[in-house]
Design a protein around this motif. Sequence first.
Motif, PDB file in Angstrom:
ATOM      1  N   ILE A  66       0.859  -1.182   0.000  1.00 23.48           N
ATOM      2  CA  ILE A  66       0.000   0.000   0.000  1.00 23.48           C
ATOM      3  C   ILE A  66       0.898   1.235   0.000  1.00 23.48           C
ATOM      4  O   ILE A  66       1.860   1.303   0.769  1.00 23.48           O
ATOM      5  N   ARG A  67       0.569   2.194  -0.853  1.00 28.69           N
ATOM      6  CA  ARG A  67       1.274   3.481  -0.829  1.00 28.69           C
ATOM      7  C   ARG A  67       0.488   4.432   0.052  1.00 28.69           C
ATOM      8  O   ARG A  67      -0.722   4.583  -0.110  1.00 28.69           O
ATOM      9  N   ILE A  68       1.194   5.058   0.969  1.00 33.17           N
ATOM     10  CA  ILE A  68       0.585   6.050   1.855  1.00 33.17           C
ATOM     11  C   ILE A  68       1.499   7.258   1.881  1.00 33.17           C
ATOM     12  O   ILE A  68       2.696   7.122   2.184  1.00 33.17           O
ATOM     13  N   GLY A  69       0.942   8.419   1.582  1.00 32.11           N
ATOM     14  CA  GLY A  69       1.774   9.615   1.549  1.00 32.11           C
ATOM     15  C   GLY A  69       2.980   9.385   0.652  1.00 32.11           C
ATOM     16  O   GLY A  69       2.845   8.953  -0.483  1.00 32.11           O
ATOM     17  N   LEU A  70       4.167   9.635   1.181  1.00 33.53           N
ATOM     18  CA  LEU A  70       5.396   9.457   0.420  1.00 33.53           C
ATOM     19  C   LEU A  70       6.109   8.155   0.777  1.00 33.53           C
ATOM     20  O   LEU A  70       7.313   8.014   0.589  1.00 33.53           O
ATOM     21  N   GLY A  71       5.357   7.197   1.306  1.00 33.50           N
ATOM     22  CA  GLY A  71       5.951   5.927   1.709  1.00 33.50           C
ATOM     23  C   GLY A  71       5.190   4.735   1.166  1.00 33.50           C
ATOM     24  O   GLY A  71       4.134   4.865   0.560  1.00 33.50           O
ATOM     25  N   THR A  72       5.776   3.570   1.419  1.00 33.33           N
ATOM     26  CA  THR A  72       5.187   2.305   0.988  1.00 33.33           C
ATOM     27  C   THR A  72       5.172   1.339   2.159  1.00 33.33           C
ATOM     28  O   THR A  72       6.164   1.221   2.887  1.00 33.33           O
ATOM     29  N   ILE A  73       4.045   0.665   2.339  1.00 32.72           N
ATOM     30  CA  ILE A  73       3.914  -0.329   3.399  1.00 32.72           C
ATOM     31  C   ILE A  73       3.731  -1.683   2.731  1.00 32.72           C
ATOM     32  O   ILE A  73       2.847  -1.851   1.881  1.00 32.72           O
ATOM     33  N   THR A  74       4.579  -2.643   3.109  1.00 33.44           N
ATOM     34  CA  THR A  74       4.579  -3.954   2.477  1.00 33.44           C
ATOM     35  C   THR A  74       4.462  -5.055   3.520  1.00 33.44           C
ATOM     36  O   THR A  74       5.187  -5.043   4.526  1.00 33.44           O
ATOM     37  N   TYR A  75       3.556  -5.989   3.276  1.00 36.03           N
ATOM     38  CA  TYR A  75       3.411  -7.168   4.128  1.00 36.03           C
ATOM     39  C   TYR A  75       4.232  -8.284   3.517  1.00 36.03           C
ATOM     40  O   TYR A  75       3.994  -8.685   2.373  1.00 36.03           O
ATOM     41  N   GLU A  76       5.207  -8.774   4.257  1.00 38.00           N
ATOM     42  CA  GLU A  76       6.038  -9.892   3.814  1.00 38.00           C
ATOM     43  C   GLU A  76       5.592 -11.132   4.578  1.00 38.00           C
ATOM     44  O   GLU A  76       6.081 -11.418   5.672  1.00 38.00           O
ATOM     45  N   LYS A  77       4.632 -11.822   3.989  1.00 31.56           N
ATOM     46  CA  LYS A  77       4.002 -12.971   4.629  1.00 31.56           C
ATOM     47  C   LYS A  77       5.018 -14.026   5.051  1.00 31.56           C
ATOM     48  O   LYS A  77       4.979 -14.511   6.183  1.00 31.56           O
ATOM     49  N   SER A  78       5.936 -14.374   4.167  1.00 34.01           N
ATOM     50  CA  SER A  78       6.890 -15.449   4.460  1.00 34.01           C
ATOM     51  C   SER A  78       7.871 -15.087   5.576  1.00 34.01           C
ATOM     52  O   SER A  78       8.421 -15.976   6.225  1.00 34.01           O
ATOM     53  N   LYS A  79       8.065 -13.779   5.804  1.00 36.62           N
ATOM     54  CA  LYS A  79       8.997 -13.329   6.848  1.00 36.62           C
ATOM     55  C   LYS A  79       8.266 -12.846   8.097  1.00 36.62           C
ATOM     56  O   LYS A  79       8.901 -12.393   9.048  1.00 36.62           O
ATOM     57  N   HIS A  80       6.937 -12.883   8.073  1.00 36.15           N
ATOM     58  CA  HIS A  80       6.114 -12.495   9.226  1.00 36.15           C
ATOM     59  C   HIS A  80       6.436 -11.077   9.703  1.00 36.15           C
ATOM     60  O   HIS A  80       6.673 -10.839  10.883  1.00 36.15           O
TER      61      HIS A  80
END
Length: 96
Positions: A66-80
Amino acid sequence: MGVKFAREYDDIVSDLSEAIANIPQFYDFLEMEENDWGSLDESGQKEYLKTLTDDVFYALGSISQIRIGLGTITYEKSKHRIKVKVNNIINVVSLI
């Protein structure tokens, strides 16, 4: 699908909220202007940020980035973990 976690949810939300608060212009995601965000008292800002964090956490169960403002949030399922990236700075929120 959903985001799988083993840590206390409140602890994850606290860490993720802190990371999101460091994203420049994160309040754009809330359809707020900087003046509107600045006019809220600390309690109001915390409530908006918690709501945003809950929404992001829920959304990451369906989409991994998800892009929020000037950043990116990423869910790395395999790395929890959830990564919050702004420029070359990455905050990692552990889910276990």
